[in-house]
Design a protein around this motif. Structure first.
Motif, PDB file in Angstrom:
ATOM      1  N   CYS A  88       0.837  -1.206   0.000  1.00 55.36           N
ATOM      2  CA  CYS A  88       0.000   0.000   0.000  1.00 55.36           C
ATOM      3  C   CYS A  88       0.870   1.254   0.000  1.00 55.36           C
ATOM      4  O   CYS A  88       0.521   2.264  -0.618  1.00 55.36           O
ATOM      5  CB  CYS A  88      -0.957  -0.003   1.184  1.00 55.36           C
ATOM      6  SG  CYS A  88      -0.157  -0.058   2.806  1.00 55.36           S
ATOM      7  N   LEU A  91       2.238   1.707  -3.542  1.00 50.86           N
ATOM      8  CA  LEU A  91       1.217   2.228  -4.443  1.00 50.86           C
ATOM      9  C   LEU A  91       0.991   3.718  -4.208  1.00 50.86           C
ATOM     10  O   LEU A  91       0.892   4.506  -5.165  1.00 50.86           O
ATOM     11  CB  LEU A  91      -0.080   1.458  -4.231  1.00 50.86           C
ATOM     12  CG  LEU A  91      -1.116   1.481  -5.356  1.00 50.86           C
ATOM     13  CD1 LEU A  91      -0.492   1.068  -6.681  1.00 50.86           C
ATOM     14  CD2 LEU A  91      -2.282   0.560  -5.012  1.00 50.86           C
ATOM     15  N   GLU A 142      -0.222  -2.461 -11.642  1.00 49.28           N
ATOM     16  CA  GLU A 142      -0.633  -3.866 -11.657  1.00 49.28           C
ATOM     17  C   GLU A 142       0.361  -4.734 -10.903  1.00 49.28           C
ATOM     18  O   GLU A 142      -0.025  -5.634 -10.144  1.00 49.28           O
ATOM     19  CB  GLU A 142      -0.779  -4.361 -13.097  1.00 49.28           C
ATOM     20  CG  GLU A 142      -1.999  -3.828 -13.819  1.00 49.28           C
ATOM     21  CD  GLU A 142      -2.086  -4.325 -15.252  1.00 49.28           C
ATOM     22  OE1 GLU A 142      -1.306  -5.246 -15.605  1.00 49.28           O
ATOM     23  OE2 GLU A 142      -2.917  -3.812 -16.020  1.00 49.28           O
ATOM     24  N   LEU A 145      -0.092  -4.301  -7.258  1.00 49.63           N
ATOM     25  CA  LEU A 145      -1.348  -4.905  -6.828  1.00 49.63           C
ATOM     26  C   LEU A 145      -1.234  -6.422  -6.740  1.00 49.63           C
ATOM     27  O   LEU A 145      -1.746  -7.041  -5.798  1.00 49.63           O
ATOM     28  CB  LEU A 145      -2.470  -4.503  -7.788  1.00 49.63           C
ATOM     29  CG  LEU A 145      -2.898  -3.029  -7.677  1.00 49.63           C
ATOM     30  CD1 LEU A 145      -3.660  -2.585  -8.917  1.00 49.63           C
ATOM     31  CD2 LEU A 145      -3.736  -2.824  -6.420  1.00 49.63           C
ATOM     32  N   TYR A 146      -0.559  -7.038  -7.708  1.00 49.29           N
ATOM     33  CA  TYR A 146      -0.322  -8.483  -7.638  1.00 49.29           C
ATOM     34  C   TYR A 146       0.499  -8.824  -6.396  1.00 49.29           C
ATOM     35  O   TYR A 146       0.214  -9.795  -5.686  1.00 49.29           O
ATOM     36  CB  TYR A 146       0.419  -8.960  -8.894  1.00 49.29           C
ATOM     37  CG  TYR A 146      -0.482  -9.285 -10.054  1.00 49.29           C
ATOM     38  CD1 TYR A 146      -1.327 -10.394 -10.026  1.00 49.29           C
ATOM     39  CD2 TYR A 146      -0.487  -8.495 -11.200  1.00 49.29           C
ATOM     40  CE1 TYR A 146      -2.155 -10.699 -11.089  1.00 49.29           C
ATOM     41  CE2 TYR A 146      -1.318  -8.793 -12.277  1.00 49.29           C
ATOM     42  CZ  TYR A 146      -2.144  -9.895 -12.228  1.00 49.29           C
ATOM     43  OH  TYR A 146      -2.961 -10.192 -13.284  1.00 49.29           O
ATOM     44  N   GLN A 149      -1.720  -8.451  -3.297  1.00 42.74           N
ATOM     45  CA  GLN A 149      -2.680  -9.542  -3.156  1.00 42.74           C
ATOM     46  C   GLN A 149      -1.991 -10.819  -2.689  1.00 42.74           C
ATOM     47  O   GLN A 149      -2.509 -11.547  -1.838  1.00 42.74           O
ATOM     48  CB  GLN A 149      -3.408  -9.776  -4.476  1.00 42.74           C
ATOM     49  CG  GLN A 149      -4.447  -8.708  -4.798  1.00 42.74           C
ATOM     50  CD  GLN A 149      -5.251  -9.031  -6.033  1.00 42.74           C
ATOM     51  OE1 GLN A 149      -4.826  -9.805  -6.892  1.00 42.74           O
ATOM     52  NE2 GLN A 149      -6.434  -8.439  -6.146  1.00 42.74           N
ATOM     53  N   PHE A 154      -3.992  -6.708  -0.037  1.00 45.87           N
ATOM     54  CA  PHE A 154      -5.100  -6.174  -0.824  1.00 45.87           C
ATOM     55  C   PHE A 154      -6.174  -7.246  -1.003  1.00 45.87           C
ATOM     56  O   PHE A 154      -5.860  -8.444  -1.091  1.00 45.87           O
ATOM     57  CB  PHE A 154      -4.617  -5.727  -2.215  1.00 45.87           C
ATOM     58  CG  PHE A 154      -3.643  -4.578  -2.198  1.00 45.87           C
ATOM     59  CD1 PHE A 154      -3.735  -3.570  -1.258  1.00 45.87           C
ATOM     60  CD2 PHE A 154      -2.625  -4.513  -3.134  1.00 45.87           C
ATOM     61  CE1 PHE A 154      -2.843  -2.512  -1.249  1.00 45.87           C
ATOM     62  CE2 PHE A 154      -1.722  -3.460  -3.136  1.00 45.87           C
ATOM     63  CZ  PHE A 154      -1.829  -2.460  -2.191  1.00 45.87           C
ATOM     64  N   PRO A 160      -6.556  -7.392 -10.326  1.00 48.50           N
ATOM     65  CA  PRO A 160      -5.594  -6.285 -10.258  1.00 48.50           C
ATOM     66  C   PRO A 160      -5.680  -5.356 -11.465  1.00 48.50           C
ATOM     67  O   PRO A 160      -5.495  -4.145 -11.333  1.00 48.50           O
ATOM     68  CB  PRO A 160      -4.238  -7.000 -10.208  1.00 48.50           C
ATOM     69  CG  PRO A 160      -4.540  -8.338  -9.628  1.00 48.50           C
ATOM     70  CD  PRO A 160      -5.898  -8.701 -10.165  1.00 48.50           C
ATOM     71  N   ILE A 163      -8.416  -2.812 -10.898  1.00 49.15           N
ATOM     72  CA  ILE A 163      -8.020  -1.805  -9.904  1.00 49.15           C
ATOM     73  C   ILE A 163      -6.995  -0.846 -10.505  1.00 49.15           C
ATOM     74  O   ILE A 163      -7.037   0.365 -10.263  1.00 49.15           O
ATOM     75  CB  ILE A 163      -7.449  -2.475  -8.648  1.00 49.15           C
ATOM     76  CG1 ILE A 163      -8.464  -3.443  -8.045  1.00 49.15           C
ATOM     77  CG2 ILE A 163      -7.072  -1.413  -7.607  1.00 49.15           C
ATOM     78  CD1 ILE A 163      -7.923  -4.262  -6.889  1.00 49.15           C
ATOM     79  N   ALA A 164      -6.061  -1.393 -11.291  1.00 47.89           N
ATOM     80  CA  ALA A 164      -5.040  -0.550 -11.925  1.00 47.89           C
ATOM     81  C   ALA A 164      -5.680   0.473 -12.851  1.00 47.89           C
ATOM     82  O   ALA A 164      -5.242   1.628 -12.909  1.00 47.89           O
ATOM     83  CB  ALA A 164      -4.048  -1.416 -12.698  1.00 47.89           C
ATOM     84  N   ILE A 198      -9.388  -1.030  -1.030  1.00 53.17           N
ATOM     85  CA  ILE A 198      -8.769  -2.302  -1.428  1.00 53.17           C
ATOM     86  C   ILE A 198      -7.861  -2.896  -0.356  1.00 53.17           C
ATOM     87  O   ILE A 198      -7.524  -4.085  -0.426  1.00 53.17           O
ATOM     88  CB  ILE A 198      -7.943  -2.141  -2.723  1.00 53.17           C
ATOM     89  CG1 ILE A 198      -6.734  -1.241  -2.509  1.00 53.17           C
ATOM     90  CG2 ILE A 198      -8.823  -1.651  -3.861  1.00 53.17           C
ATOM     91  CD1 ILE A 198      -5.761  -1.227  -3.681  1.00 53.17           C
ATOM     92  N   CYS A 199      -7.460  -2.104   0.643  1.00 56.54           N
ATOM     93  CA  CYS A 199      -6.552  -2.611   1.670  1.00 56.54           C
ATOM     94  C   CYS A 199      -7.310  -3.516   2.662  1.00 56.54           C
ATOM     95  O   CYS A 199      -8.422  -3.207   3.080  1.00 56.54           O
ATOM     96  CB  CYS A 199      -5.907  -1.474   2.440  1.00 56.54           C
ATOM     97  SG  CYS A 199      -4.668  -0.570   1.476  1.00 56.54           S
TER      98      CYS A 199
END
Length: 205
Positions: A88, A91, A142, A145-146, A149, A154, A160, A163-164, A198-199
């Protein structure tokens, strides 16, 4: 001979940097559309013909500027990963640096937004250096995000890639906003809302 070639290469790099810096100055002052190659080369104190030894067009300079931005973003992200910072935080940092660059170089924004549909990995910028495909910054998000996750940071019920896209669209929304909120602050507020959504929250938070 090697020393002579070294001086020659350094001079080429210096000339290229002078052209890029001059372009930034002129684009910032006059706007991309109203800046000519002659304006750029006058600012760089180089002959007009020299421009085409390094770039094919003004548009190619935008690709190079985006390449600079991606390098800055990825360097910060690499440092955060090395420090084992959470996804997080990566990001948020990537969004913050990108917002600052776009705010300071608004003429790059249209190319940045179009890049969402035109390429993949930011590492494929080598083509951008030569006027190829626009860099895909969405892929930077992305990857984070991967990672997030996989680490359980996330939520996993949303792809992902989707979300991206949402993060990438924040910049366009901020640029077109009619609210009396500065661009970077607008992006930061929207980014926080997305991160909150998303967190995965740990118990007690």
């Amino acid at each position: 001979m090697e020393e002579k070639m070294g001086r020659r290469e350094r001079k080429k790099l210096q000339s290229r940097k002078a052209i890029l810096d001059a372009a930034v100055e002129q684009f910032s002052r006059k706007g991309f559309k109203d800046t000519s190659v002659a304006d750029i080369m006058h600012e760089a104190d180089l002959g007009i013909g020299t421009f085409y030894n390094y770039f094919q067009s003004k548009e190619e300079i935008l690709f190079c500027l985006l390449h600079r931005m991606a390098q800055e973003v990825e360097q910060v992200l690499d440092d955060l990963r090395a420090a084992h910072r959470p996804a997080c935080e990566l990001l948020a940092a990537g969004c913050r640096i990108t917002a600052r660059f776009l705010d300071e170089n608004r003429y790059v924004l249209p190319l940045f937004l179009s890049a969402a549909d035109r390429s993949g990995m930011p590492g494929g910028f080598a083509s951008g250096e030569g006027g190829g495909t626009a860099p895909g910054f969405k892929s930077i998000f992305e990857i984070i995000l991967y990672e997030g996750q996989s680490a359980g940071e996330f939520r996993r019920d949303v792809p992902p890639e989707l979300i991206a896209e949402m993060f990438h669209s924040v910049y366009q929304a901020a640029a077109l906003s009619h609210l009396d909120i500065p661009f970077q602050e607008n992006v930061a507020m929207k980014t926080k809302l997305l991160l909150d959504g998303i967190c995965v929250r740990k118990e007690g938070e």
